[in-house]
Enzyme design. Sequence first.
Site, PDB file in Angstrom:
ATOM      1  N   ARG A   2       0.907  -1.159   0.000  1.00  0.00           N
ATOM      2  CA  ARG A   2       0.000   0.000   0.000  1.00  0.00           C
ATOM      3  C   ARG A   2       0.930   1.188   0.000  1.00  0.00           C
ATOM      4  NH1 ARG A   2      -2.628   4.053  -0.465  1.00  0.00           N
ATOM      5  NH2 ARG A   2      -4.593   4.546   0.631  1.00  0.00           N
ATOM      6  N   HIS A  28       2.006   7.057   1.724  1.00  0.00           N
ATOM      7  CA  HIS A  28       0.846   7.953   1.712  1.00  0.00           C
ATOM      8  C   HIS A  28       0.668   8.593   3.087  1.00  0.00           C
ATOM      9  CE1 HIS A  28      -0.761   4.211   3.422  1.00  0.00           C
ATOM     10  NE2 HIS A  28      -1.710   4.934   3.977  1.00  0.00           N
ATOM     11  N   HIS A  74      -2.781  10.784   5.469  1.00  0.00           N
ATOM     12  CA  HIS A  74      -4.193  11.162   5.527  1.00  0.00           C
ATOM     13  C   HIS A  74      -4.352  12.459   6.315  1.00  0.00           C
ATOM     14  CE1 HIS A  74      -5.020   6.974   4.352  1.00  0.00           C
ATOM     15  NE2 HIS A  74      -4.255   6.592   5.361  1.00  0.00           N
ATOM     16  N   GLU A 116      -5.106   7.247  11.432  1.00  0.00           N
ATOM     17  CA  GLU A 116      -5.371   5.888  10.951  1.00  0.00           C
ATOM     18  C   GLU A 116      -5.055   4.897  12.060  1.00  0.00           C
ATOM     19  OE1 GLU A 116      -3.767   4.543   7.058  1.00  0.00           O
ATOM     20  OE2 GLU A 116      -2.808   2.927   8.207  1.00  0.00           O
ATOM     21  N   HIS A 174       3.341   7.204   5.889  1.00  0.00           N
ATOM     22  CA  HIS A 174       3.627   5.819   6.248  1.00  0.00           C
ATOM     23  C   HIS A 174       3.408   4.911   5.045  1.00  0.00           C
ATOM     24  CE1 HIS A 174      -0.609   6.717   7.166  1.00  0.00           C
ATOM     25  NE2 HIS A 174      -0.877   5.447   6.868  1.00  0.00           N
ATOM     26  N   GLU A 213     -11.262   6.555   1.341  1.00  0.00           N
ATOM     27  CA  GLU A 213      -9.975   5.992   0.963  1.00  0.00           C
ATOM     28  C   GLU A 213      -9.488   6.589  -0.353  1.00  0.00           C
ATOM     29  OE1 GLU A 213      -6.710   3.122   1.294  1.00  0.00           O
ATOM     30  OE2 GLU A 213      -7.989   4.295   2.623  1.00  0.00           O
TER      31      GLU A 213
END
Length: 491
Positions: free
Chosen positions: A198, A201, A203, A207, A246, A271
């Site tokens: 993943r 990225h 946010h 999270e 992360h 998402e």
Amino acid sequence: MFATRLLYTLALASTVMPAPVGNSTSSSGSQTATTPDFTSLSSAMSSSSSSSTSAASAAASISTTNSILASPFASGSGSYSGSGSASSSSYAPSSTSDNPNNPVWGQDSQNPNPQPINGNLGATIIAPSDTELDNQNPDFFAPPSTDQGTVGNAKWSFSMSHNRIQKGGWARQQNTDVMPLAKNLASVQMRLQAGSIRELHWHSTAEWAFVLKGCTLVTSVNTNGQVFSDKVCEGDLWYFPPGIPHSLQGTNDDPDGTEFILVFDDGSFSEDSTFLLTDWTAHIPKEVLAKNFGLDISAFNKIPSEQLYIFPSNPPPSNEKSPSSPAGSVPSKFTYQLSQAPAKSLSGGSIKIFDTSVFPAATTIVGALVTVEPGAMRELHWHPTEPEWDYILCGEARMTLFASGANARTFDYRVRYVPPSFGHYIENTGNTTLIYLELFNSDKVEDISLQQWLALTPPELVKAHLGVDDATISHLNKTKQYVVGPSSSKK
């Protein structure tokens, strides 16, 4: 004259109140109730020449009527006495029904023709119906008689969510788009094959994660340039504050890779609105990239033209070392080994509470891992100021939400949301141990236990409200039970 008319209006208002139906029953089976003796009020109104005498008589009668209404349980007669006495032992409302309200079938039922019938309520369904969903939702299809009014939808199944499929994994989400009631917390279920990434990225929200299977390598850097890297395996947690970059990668500890649940402290989180490294670099002119990094423009010839999101790669080596930083490592770990934490044993199961006292980095999402044995339940309670988000890991459960104002609804669920202060319980309705997560948008786990509250309230107050006896009062526990075992007596 004005005083007399005012007196008449007040007296009339106090006498026209209909007498509640009691629980006494005539020999024919019909319910009966006597009415108050209003003779004194009639006498008071018969002479308008002495307004002071009329006022005194009416006031006394009004006081009598109010006193009759004040204490409903002492006599247990179920009717007005009709004596005009100010005794507090004259009226009792009808008692709640003893009819059982268990689910009409189990959530794993394969009934080919389920019907919306509960006892003597309901009728057969004529139109075509989705029998698989009806079987999975007995308390929606044939609800208990205690349900009433309107409560927003408080459950969701990831099976109803659109799945974003990529090479190397997938992700599907729950937010206010599909469950509007869940305003504070959203979630994502994600799967990564061994080695799949993943991508790097961040946010705008925090999270939080619980690993369902396998192991995940997580890496991060904070605002001070301090680094963090750890492998998080089944039953363990991670948490990244808002804006902290992360990455997540499935390891080959399990040949299937990894799967986990992500929770975000904003119900409208999507998402698809994540800040992705490759999404950003695809929208920066190469000349700017070259200038920023002090490199020739040719160094960026292979930058992807669009985001990678989830993509396959080689599993990380087991002996791989994290890059070192002049600033050192983060002061508080972004991971917590919940799987190694001790559980508190309870009469009906167990509980592991995780908050900032054991996981200091997780300042906005905390909670508990709860087990409930067959026939047991998470006790009646509520959370004063914070919502609750639940996820069933295994087993079957139902929950009734009490939303005040005679509004209550029962849910069979996988993902569930409880607004602040809504009374509720979680009951194991299956034959195996129920294991679930309960999360809160807070830095500590708090609730009010109904049993503890009543046990710590003056007994006469409790008896006046609920009509229970001293033996029941003495049984109440003054400490929180969290999970209570099956009842010793069943209807």
